[in-house]
Design a protein around this motif. Structure first.
Motif, PDB file in Angstrom:
ATOM      1  N   GLY A 165     -35.249  -5.916 -31.908  1.00  0.00           N
ATOM      2  CA  GLY A 165     -34.421  -6.662 -33.629  1.00  0.00           C
ATOM      3  C   GLY A 165     -33.380  -5.827 -34.371  1.00  0.00           C
ATOM      4  O   GLY A 165     -33.729  -5.182 -35.529  1.00  0.00           O
ATOM      5  N   TYR A 166     -32.144  -6.406 -33.989  1.00  0.00           N
ATOM      6  CA  TYR A 166     -30.935  -5.458 -34.297  1.00  0.00           C
ATOM      7  C   TYR A 166     -30.503  -5.859 -35.760  1.00  0.00           C
ATOM      8  O   TYR A 166     -30.489  -7.211 -35.777  1.00  0.00           O
ATOM      9  N   SER A 167     -30.282  -4.994 -36.528  1.00  0.00           N
ATOM     10  CA  SER A 167     -30.554  -6.070 -37.709  1.00  0.00           C
ATOM     11  C   SER A 167     -28.331  -5.691 -38.313  1.00  0.00           C
ATOM     12  O   SER A 167     -27.638  -4.607 -37.743  1.00  0.00           O
ATOM     13  N   ALA A 168     -27.690  -6.431 -38.385  1.00  0.00           N
ATOM     14  CA  ALA A 168     -26.105  -6.125 -39.068  1.00  0.00           C
ATOM     15  C   ALA A 168     -25.910  -5.155 -39.383  1.00  0.00           C
ATOM     16  O   ALA A 168     -24.820  -4.801 -39.053  1.00  0.00           O
ATOM     17  N   ASP A 169     -26.391  -4.559 -40.218  1.00  0.00           N
ATOM     18  CA  ASP A 169     -26.608  -3.399 -41.192  1.00  0.00           C
ATOM     19  C   ASP A 169     -27.360  -2.022 -40.549  1.00  0.00           C
ATOM     20  O   ASP A 169     -26.998  -1.028 -41.309  1.00  0.00           O
ATOM     21  N   SER A 170     -27.688  -2.556 -39.067  1.00  0.00           N
ATOM     22  CA  SER A 170     -28.658  -1.282 -38.847  1.00  0.00           C
ATOM     23  C   SER A 170     -29.750  -0.880 -40.165  1.00  0.00           C
ATOM     24  O   SER A 170     -30.546  -0.125 -39.252  1.00  0.00           O
ATOM     25  N   LEU A 171     -30.075  -1.312 -40.926  1.00  0.00           N
ATOM     26  CA  LEU A 171     -31.048  -0.971 -41.504  1.00  0.00           C
ATOM     27  C   LEU A 171     -32.361  -1.994 -41.559  1.00  0.00           C
ATOM     28  O   LEU A 171     -31.978  -2.819 -41.247  1.00  0.00           O
TER      29      LEU A 171
ATOM     30  N   GLY B  57     -36.493  -6.323 -38.361  1.00  0.00           N
ATOM     31  CA  GLY B  57     -34.593  -5.068 -38.554  1.00  0.00           C
ATOM     32  C   GLY B  57     -35.213  -4.110 -38.278  1.00  0.00           C
ATOM     33  O   GLY B  57     -34.166  -3.175 -38.722  1.00  0.00           O
ATOM     34  N   PHE B  58     -35.996  -2.756 -37.158  1.00  0.00           N
ATOM     35  CA  PHE B  58     -36.115  -1.602 -37.282  1.00  0.00           C
ATOM     36  C   PHE B  58     -34.714  -1.348 -35.651  1.00  0.00           C
ATOM     37  O   PHE B  58     -35.162  -0.478 -36.025  1.00  0.00           O
ATOM     38  N   ASN B  59     -34.279  -1.847 -35.272  1.00  0.00           N
ATOM     39  CA  ASN B  59     -33.432  -1.601 -34.106  1.00  0.00           C
ATOM     40  C   ASN B  59     -33.688  -1.256 -33.207  1.00  0.00           C
ATOM     41  O   ASN B  59     -35.584  -1.093 -33.130  1.00  0.00           O
ATOM     42  N   GLY B  60     -33.092   0.230 -32.326  1.00  0.00           N
ATOM     43  CA  GLY B  60     -33.845   1.238 -31.662  1.00  0.00           C
ATOM     44  C   GLY B  60     -34.837   2.444 -32.573  1.00  0.00           C
ATOM     45  O   GLY B  60     -34.492   3.426 -31.930  1.00  0.00           O
ATOM     46  N   HIS B  61     -34.822   2.250 -33.421  1.00  0.00           N
ATOM     47  CA  HIS B  61     -35.267   3.456 -34.656  1.00  0.00           C
ATOM     48  C   HIS B  61     -36.534   3.153 -34.943  1.00  0.00           C
ATOM     49  O   HIS B  61     -36.304   3.371 -36.774  1.00  0.00           O
ATOM     50  N   GLY B  62     -37.667   2.816 -35.014  1.00  0.00           N
ATOM     51  CA  GLY B  62     -38.270   1.786 -35.781  1.00  0.00           C
ATOM     52  C   GLY B  62     -39.625   3.452 -35.591  1.00  0.00           C
ATOM     53  O   GLY B  62     -40.134   3.445 -37.105  1.00  0.00           O
ATOM     54  N   MET B  63     -39.951   4.180 -34.856  1.00  0.00           N
ATOM     55  CA  MET B  63     -40.470   5.285 -34.811  1.00  0.00           C
ATOM     56  C   MET B  63     -40.911   6.025 -35.994  1.00  0.00           C
ATOM     57  O   MET B  63     -41.723   6.504 -36.408  1.00  0.00           O
TER      58      MET B  63
END
Ligand code: FAD
Length: 455
Positions: free
Chosen positions: A381-387, A404-410
């Motif tokens: 879930g890519y978020s428009a503002d990366s947050l 909306g955790f992008n490639g950085h949820g962990m």
């Protein structure tokens, strides 16, 4: 009258079939579990989504020292447990200490940016405490992470921001070590490296962490319903104050709802369609041939070819490698990945990229005869503002989101799940959850100023 095919919303709900992820090769007994044969008709709290966010929310809704009446909680997952992004990721638990921090500093100021960094660092401690306390067997390993730059100008820009952070006298900066070209090639073993950084990070088996969280929640009363797709949330509450939720197994009415649907959120909450966009990524599992020589790489890696062009990598204890990314190879072919929720197929432009990757990239792997054993895709879930978006869904009282955790949820989800559970169960205001201010969802963020989703 509309046919059922017309009334269904095929997009962007999770695809029916999917590519085989390494992490889903050892399935938990709860993988296809249904706590009750029938779907309950009503519940106090309904969680939609059985990935990391849904599992963490479920775990935190049933604290060990429960006080007061225990709420009825049902978790609906469209497919099997942890079959979305969490079961298909890189297993990298790596706080971002300076990379997005630069963008956030430019947009929101240094104080807000540093709040996110400190949160991610504190999250590492919390995960460690949780895994040790509950004895979750998920290969959690702490090590150093190498952030390696192959392009000199890119490295110079990163070093400039790092020097700025050093100048701020921030407490966490001592953990970041600058690597010369000699270190990056000699110690980190990356061919053609121009330099980089190293800092504390970790890795784990994400599916096993989620299964551990869910097992505890189920043992404390969670009603888990896998293979149950939510097709719609009603627009208005019933006279009893419940939200009607339609699934492919009937209707369930819920006093409160937690949307933990990440990439697939906009099918149920269309107001998030610009804010959270489903974007595919590809990951692989690589092994050297039995008996062939190869260099052990106990650290984790991000290898950057240029701005926005990076590859992430972890080594497992058995010496095998999980590596993925390389978005730059397909970035311009939008239809292959952007606004695309299909993890049933690979991504054409990158599907063979990791063949011979270890041999081309690392000193000491030349004779490894390493080959790709598994390759799969997952939908972020890519978020428009990366947050991420955490908190009360605007205009829908009793509905909450953690997505909306992008490639950085962990390095963020465990505590986001705790926060959303506290908001839903105890009506805790967002400001008291301890999450960074920038994570709070809001009406303004639904009409985004930035569009980071195209990279
Ligand atoms: C290839 C890849 C590599 C990655 N690598 C890393 C990494 O190394 N480190 C890192 O930090 N992050 C990584 N990520 C990102 C990370 O995996 C995600 O940020 C995280 O897993 C999101 O967790 P989640 O619970 O929000 O979403 P998910 O795990 O996707 O869970 C959402 C769940 O909701 C369910 N769902 C959706 N809609 C419905 C519905 N209508 N009805 C019922 N159920 C529904 C889905 O089936 C899914 O199981 C990667 C992601 C991918 C795809």
């Amino acid at each position: 009258m509309a046919s059922s095919a017309e009334t269904q919303k095929p997009f962007p709900q999770p695809a029916a079939g999917y590519t085989q992820s390494f992490w889903r090769t050892e399935l938990d007994v709860l993988d296809s579990h249904r706590s009750t044969p029938e779907l309950p008709k009503e519940t106090d709290i309904l969680i939609i989504g059985g990935g990391y966010a849904g599992a963490s929310a479920a775990y935190h809704l049933f604290p060990e020292d429960q006080q007061g009446t225990t709420p009825n909680v049902v978790l609906l997952e469209a497919r099997e447990l942890c079959s979305g992004a969490t079961g298909r990721n890189g297993g990298h638990l790596r706080p971002d200490l300076y990379s997005m921090t630069s963008t956030y500093t430019e947009r929101y100021g240094i104080e807000a940016a540093v709040e996110v960094v400190r949160f991610e660092i504190s999250h590492m401690k919390k995960i460690e405490e949780f895994v040790r306390k509950e004895k979750i067997d998920c290969d959690l390993t702490f090590t150093r992470s190498y952030d390696i730059y192959l392009d000199a100008d890119h490295l110079a820009a990163a070093k400039g921001f790092y020097d700025f952070l050093v100048g701020q006298g921030l407490d966490f900066i001592d953990d970041i070590k600058y690597l010369s070209q000699e270190d990056a090639e000699g110690t980190a073993k990356v061919r053609g490296a121009k330099g980089g950084f190293s800092f504390s990070a970790g890795h784990l088996w994400p599916y096993k962490l989620i299964a551990g969280l869910i097992r505890i929640a189920v043992s404390r009363g969670l009603n888990l319903q896998t293979k149950t797709m939510v097709t719609e949330i009603g627009q208005a509450r019933t006279p009893e104050g419940l939200w009607p939720v339609t699934t492919d197994r009937g209707i369930i009415n819920a006093r409160k709802i937690i949307l933990a649907t990440n990439a697939f959120t906009s099918a149920l909450a269309p107001e998030y369609s610009k804010a959270i966009v489903p974007c595919k990524g590809l990951c692989t599992h690589i092994e050297a041939a039995p008996g062939a020589p190869y260099q052990q790489l106990p650290e984790t890696y991000a290898i950057r070819r240029g701005p926005g062009a990076f590859i992430y990598q972890i080594s497992r204890k058995d010496g095998s490698i999980i590596v993925g990314g390389a978005q730059y190879t397909y970035k311009d072919a939008h239809e292959q990945w952007h606004n695309n929720p299909d993890d049933g197929t690979l991504i054409k432009n990158v599907e063979n990229y990791f063949d011979g990757y270890m041999q081309r990239t690392f000193f000491g792997w030349e004779n490894s005869q390493a080959t790709v054993k598994h390759k799969w895709t997952g939908v972020m879930g890519y978020s428009a503002d990366s947050l991420p978006h955490i908190g009360d869904i605007p205009g829908k009282p009793g509905q909450f989101i953690a997505a909306g955790f992008n490639g950085h949820g962990m390095p963020v989800i465990f505590l986001c799940g705790k926060a959303i559970a506290q908001m839903a169960r105890q009506s805790m205001p967002f400001e008291e959850t301890g999450l960074p201010k920038l994570f709070e969802t809001s009406a303004a963020r639904l009409d985004p100023v930035y569009n980071d989703t195209l990279g």
